[in-house]
Write an enzyme that holds these catalytic residues in place. Structure first.
Site, PDB file in Angstrom:
ATOM      1  N   ASP A 282      -7.926 -10.153 -34.298  1.00  0.00           N
ATOM      2  CA  ASP A 282      -9.073  -9.416 -34.834  1.00  0.00           C
ATOM      3  C   ASP A 282      -9.571 -10.081 -36.109  1.00  0.00           C
ATOM      4  OD1 ASP A 282      -9.215  -7.401 -32.827  1.00  0.00           O
ATOM      5  OD2 ASP A 282      -7.454  -6.449 -33.704  1.00  0.00           O
TER       6      ASP A 282
ATOM      7  N   ASP B 163     -12.036  -8.748 -24.547  1.00  0.00           N
ATOM      8  CA  ASP B 163     -12.149  -7.289 -24.717  1.00  0.00           C
ATOM      9  C   ASP B 163     -13.563  -6.946 -25.179  1.00  0.00           C
ATOM     10  OD1 ASP B 163     -11.672  -4.607 -25.286  1.00  0.00           O
ATOM     11  OD2 ASP B 163     -10.498  -5.012 -27.090  1.00  0.00           O
ATOM     12  N   LEU B 164     -14.511  -6.997 -24.239  1.00  0.00           N
ATOM     13  CA  LEU B 164     -15.904  -6.757 -24.620  1.00  0.00           C
ATOM     14  C   LEU B 164     -16.415  -5.398 -24.140  1.00  0.00           C
ATOM     15  CD1 LEU B 164     -17.390 -10.352 -24.171  1.00  0.00           C
ATOM     16  CD2 LEU B 164     -16.561  -9.231 -26.250  1.00  0.00           C
ATOM     17  N   LYS B 165     -15.602  -4.671 -23.394  1.00  0.00           N
ATOM     18  CA  LYS B 165     -15.908  -3.275 -23.020  1.00  0.00           C
ATOM     19  C   LYS B 165     -17.367  -3.099 -22.600  1.00  0.00           C
ATOM     20  CE  LYS B 165     -12.522  -1.193 -26.225  1.00  0.00           C
ATOM     21  NZ  LYS B 165     -12.236  -2.282 -27.188  1.00  0.00           N
ATOM     22  N   PHE B 166     -17.755  -3.801 -21.539  1.00  0.00           N
ATOM     23  CA  PHE B 166     -19.148  -3.681 -21.089  1.00  0.00           C
ATOM     24  C   PHE B 166     -19.464  -2.255 -20.630  1.00  0.00           C
ATOM     25  CE2 PHE B 166     -18.501  -8.319 -19.871  1.00  0.00           C
ATOM     26  CZ  PHE B 166     -19.102  -8.788 -21.030  1.00  0.00           C
ATOM     27  N   HIS B 167     -20.680  -1.811 -20.897  1.00  0.00           N
ATOM     28  CA  HIS B 167     -21.126  -0.456 -20.516  1.00  0.00           C
ATOM     29  C   HIS B 167     -22.647  -0.512 -20.442  1.00  0.00           C
ATOM     30  CE1 HIS B 167     -20.841   4.174 -21.388  1.00  0.00           C
ATOM     31  NE2 HIS B 167     -21.500   3.889 -20.281  1.00  0.00           N
ATOM     32  N   ASP B 168     -23.168  -0.667 -19.208  1.00  0.00           N
ATOM     33  CA  ASP B 168     -24.619  -0.807 -19.078  1.00  0.00           C
ATOM     34  C   ASP B 168     -24.988  -0.510 -17.622  1.00  0.00           C
ATOM     35  OD1 ASP B 168     -27.347  -1.688 -19.568  1.00  0.00           O
ATOM     36  OD2 ASP B 168     -26.530  -2.869 -21.213  1.00  0.00           O
ATOM     37  N   ILE B 169     -26.232  -0.711 -17.254  1.00  0.00           N
ATOM     38  CA  ILE B 169     -26.600  -0.502 -15.860  1.00  0.00           C
ATOM     39  C   ILE B 169     -25.902  -1.586 -15.025  1.00  0.00           C
ATOM     40  CG2 ILE B 169     -28.787   0.639 -16.364  1.00  0.00           C
ATOM     41  CD1 ILE B 169     -30.190  -2.037 -15.680  1.00  0.00           C
TER      42      ILE B 169
ATOM     43  N   THR C  98      -9.714   6.220 -28.124  1.00  0.00           N
ATOM     44  CA  THR C  98      -8.727   7.067 -28.814  1.00  0.00           C
ATOM     45  C   THR C  98      -9.273   7.623 -30.123  1.00  0.00           C
ATOM     46  OG1 THR C  98      -7.776   5.004 -29.599  1.00  0.00           O
ATOM     47  CG2 THR C  98      -6.600   6.149 -27.850  1.00  0.00           C
TER      48      THR C  98
ATOM     49  N   LYS D 202      -5.990 -11.766 -27.243  1.00  0.00           N
ATOM     50  CA  LYS D 202      -7.127 -10.864 -27.021  1.00  0.00           C
ATOM     51  C   LYS D 202      -8.195 -11.153 -28.070  1.00  0.00           C
ATOM     52  CE  LYS D 202      -7.399  -6.332 -28.313  1.00  0.00           C
ATOM     53  NZ  LYS D 202      -8.727  -5.873 -28.781  1.00  0.00           N
TER      54      LYS D 202
ATOM     55  N   ASN E  40     -26.657  -3.815 -12.838  1.00  0.00           N
ATOM     56  CA  ASN E  40     -27.220  -5.167 -12.778  1.00  0.00           C
ATOM     57  C   ASN E  40     -26.923  -5.971 -14.050  1.00  0.00           C
ATOM     58  OD1 ASN E  40     -28.912  -7.107 -11.347  1.00  0.00           O
ATOM     59  ND2 ASN E  40     -30.336  -6.792 -13.057  1.00  0.00           N
TER      60      ASN E  40
ATOM     61  N   ARG F  24       4.033  -0.593 -32.324  1.00  0.00           N
ATOM     62  CA  ARG F  24       4.634  -1.037 -33.581  1.00  0.00           C
ATOM     63  C   ARG F  24       6.144  -1.191 -33.406  1.00  0.00           C
ATOM     64  NH1 ARG F  24       0.281  -2.137 -34.474  1.00  0.00           N
ATOM     65  NH2 ARG F  24      -1.033  -1.770 -36.275  1.00  0.00           N
TER      66      ARG F  24
ATOM     67  N   ARG G  60      -1.662  -6.652 -35.789  1.00  0.00           N
ATOM     68  CA  ARG G  60      -1.152  -6.908 -37.136  1.00  0.00           C
ATOM     69  C   ARG G  60       0.355  -7.110 -37.286  1.00  0.00           C
ATOM     70  NH1 ARG G  60      -4.774  -2.107 -39.240  1.00  0.00           N
ATOM     71  NH2 ARG G  60      -4.337  -1.570 -37.062  1.00  0.00           N
TER      72      ARG G  60
HETATM   73  O1  C5P Z   1      -3.294  -4.514 -35.304  1.00  0.00           O
HETATM   74  P1  C5P Z   1      -3.076  -3.555 -34.171  1.00  0.00           P
HETATM   75  O2  C5P Z   1      -1.782  -3.781 -33.424  1.00  0.00           O
HETATM   76  O3  C5P Z   1      -3.239  -2.123 -34.589  1.00  0.00           O
HETATM   77  O4  C5P Z   1      -4.251  -3.915 -33.164  1.00  0.00           O
HETATM   78  C1  C5P Z   1      -4.440  -3.184 -31.989  1.00  0.00           C
HETATM   79  C2  C5P Z   1      -5.587  -3.744 -31.190  1.00  0.00           C
HETATM   80  O5  C5P Z   1      -5.801  -2.887 -30.091  1.00  0.00           O
HETATM   81  C3  C5P Z   1      -6.911  -3.837 -31.935  1.00  0.00           C
HETATM   82  O6  C5P Z   1      -7.625  -4.948 -31.385  1.00  0.00           O
HETATM   83  C4  C5P Z   1      -7.590  -2.533 -31.595  1.00  0.00           C
HETATM   84  O7  C5P Z   1      -8.985  -2.627 -31.611  1.00  0.00           O
HETATM   85  C5  C5P Z   1      -7.107  -2.321 -30.156  1.00  0.00           C
HETATM   86  N1  C5P Z   1      -7.110  -0.942 -29.715  1.00  0.00           N
HETATM   87  C6  C5P Z   1      -6.404   0.050 -30.359  1.00  0.00           C
HETATM   88  N2  C5P Z   1      -6.447   1.338 -29.897  1.00  0.00           N
HETATM   89  C7  C5P Z   1      -7.175   1.627 -28.826  1.00  0.00           C
HETATM   90  C8  C5P Z   1      -7.886   0.638 -28.157  1.00  0.00           C
HETATM   91  C9  C5P Z   1      -7.828  -0.653 -28.638  1.00  0.00           C
HETATM   92  O8  C5P Z   1      -5.721  -0.209 -31.333  1.00  0.00           O
HETATM   93  N3  C5P Z   1      -7.162   2.854 -28.365  1.00  0.00           N
END
Ligand code: C5P
Length: 234
Positions: free
Chosen positions: A12, A61-67, A121, A34, A69, A182, A212
């Site tokens: 990121d 991870d571009l999460k497309f959301h459109d029509i 989330t 990613k 086409n 984590r 992270r």
């Molecule tokens: O640094 P960290 O481990 O928190 O990064 C988690 C990655 O997962 C980030 O790219 C964040 O945008 C993504 N993500 C998330 N929670 C979600 C969906 C995606 O943390 N529900």
């Protein structure tokens, strides 16, 4: 799959050199990288190619959301950088997801894993009510996961707390990709509901999105290796 191959490291950043250095340092310690909207909007496909040049599997991870086409066109463009995983919002609906499934099939044997994003989330039950969606966020997650599966999608991105319920409804072959991970030794940062890598895999996660705890470590390769060892010993 080797345990460490379940790890997808979230790069990121908007900095191509930093992302490339991390990707190089982590090669062999993780299953892939990613790159998301932040990086892509700043650096485009050219930047993506530069970072993924070391033959790292790429979750775009571009999460497309459109029509439908437009989503087909976006996926065709995305396929040119050779991702192994792509995603679209499941709330784009059946026609959009079926179009996305058809579009990824054009990659033939290089067809990427296609995931749905169910409910962000960051949204709670009240946010959904504000959008006219009745019931809990969890109900909506399950509804959208089932819809995604019936459209031919390969899986969904979900939080650890949703793994068990989605597995029950969608079965063993549906891919579950889980962020909010984590290790016990890492800081929670801004993540609220966290689980350890081994616990998430134990619950049924296929892939773990980890940012992270790896990218922010003094020695990212060592941090990734430590997580890989934890997964192997779980
Ligand atoms: O640094 P960290 O481990 O928190 O990064 C988690 C990655 O997962 C980030 O790219 C964040 O945008 C993504 N993500 C998330 N929670 C979600 C969906 C995606 O943390 N529900």
């Amino acid at each position: 799959m080797e345990p460490h191959q379940r790890i997808l490291v979230a790069l990121d950043t908007t900095d191509v050199d930093h992302a490339s250095a991390l990707a190089t340092a982590l090669k062999g310690q993780v299953g892939g990288i990613k790159l998301g909207k932040e990086f892509f909007t700043a650096n485009g496909p050219q930047g993506v190619r530069q970072v993924a040049a070391g033959d790292q599997p790429l979750f775009l991870d571009l999460k497309f959301h459109d029509i439908p086409n437009t989503v087909i066109g976006a996926i065709r463009s995305a396929l040119k950088v050779g991702p192994f995983m792509l995603n679209v919002h499941a709330s784009g609906g059946r026609a959009m997801m079926e179009a996305a499934v058809a579009a990824v099939a054009e990659a033939g044997e290089n067809r990427p894993i296609l995931l749905g994003v169910t409910v962000l989330t960051s949204l709670g039950d009240e946010d959904l009510a504000g959008m006219g969606i009745q019931g809990s966020a969890q109900d909506q997650v399950l509804r959208l996961a089932k819809l995604a599966q019936s459209c031919g999608m390969d899986g969904v991105v979900c939080s650890a707390k949703e793994i068990t319920a989605i597995r029950e409804v969608c079965g063993a072959d549906f891919k579950l990709v889980v962020p909010g991970i984590r290790p016990a030794w890492a800081s929670a940062d801004d993540q609220k509901r966290i689980v350890t890598p081994a616990a998430a895999v134990g619950m049924g996660a296929d892939y773990l999105v980890i940012g992270r705890p790896i990218t922010g470590a003094d020695d990212p390769a060592e941090a990734a290796a430590r997580i890989g060892t934890e997964l192997a010993n779980a």
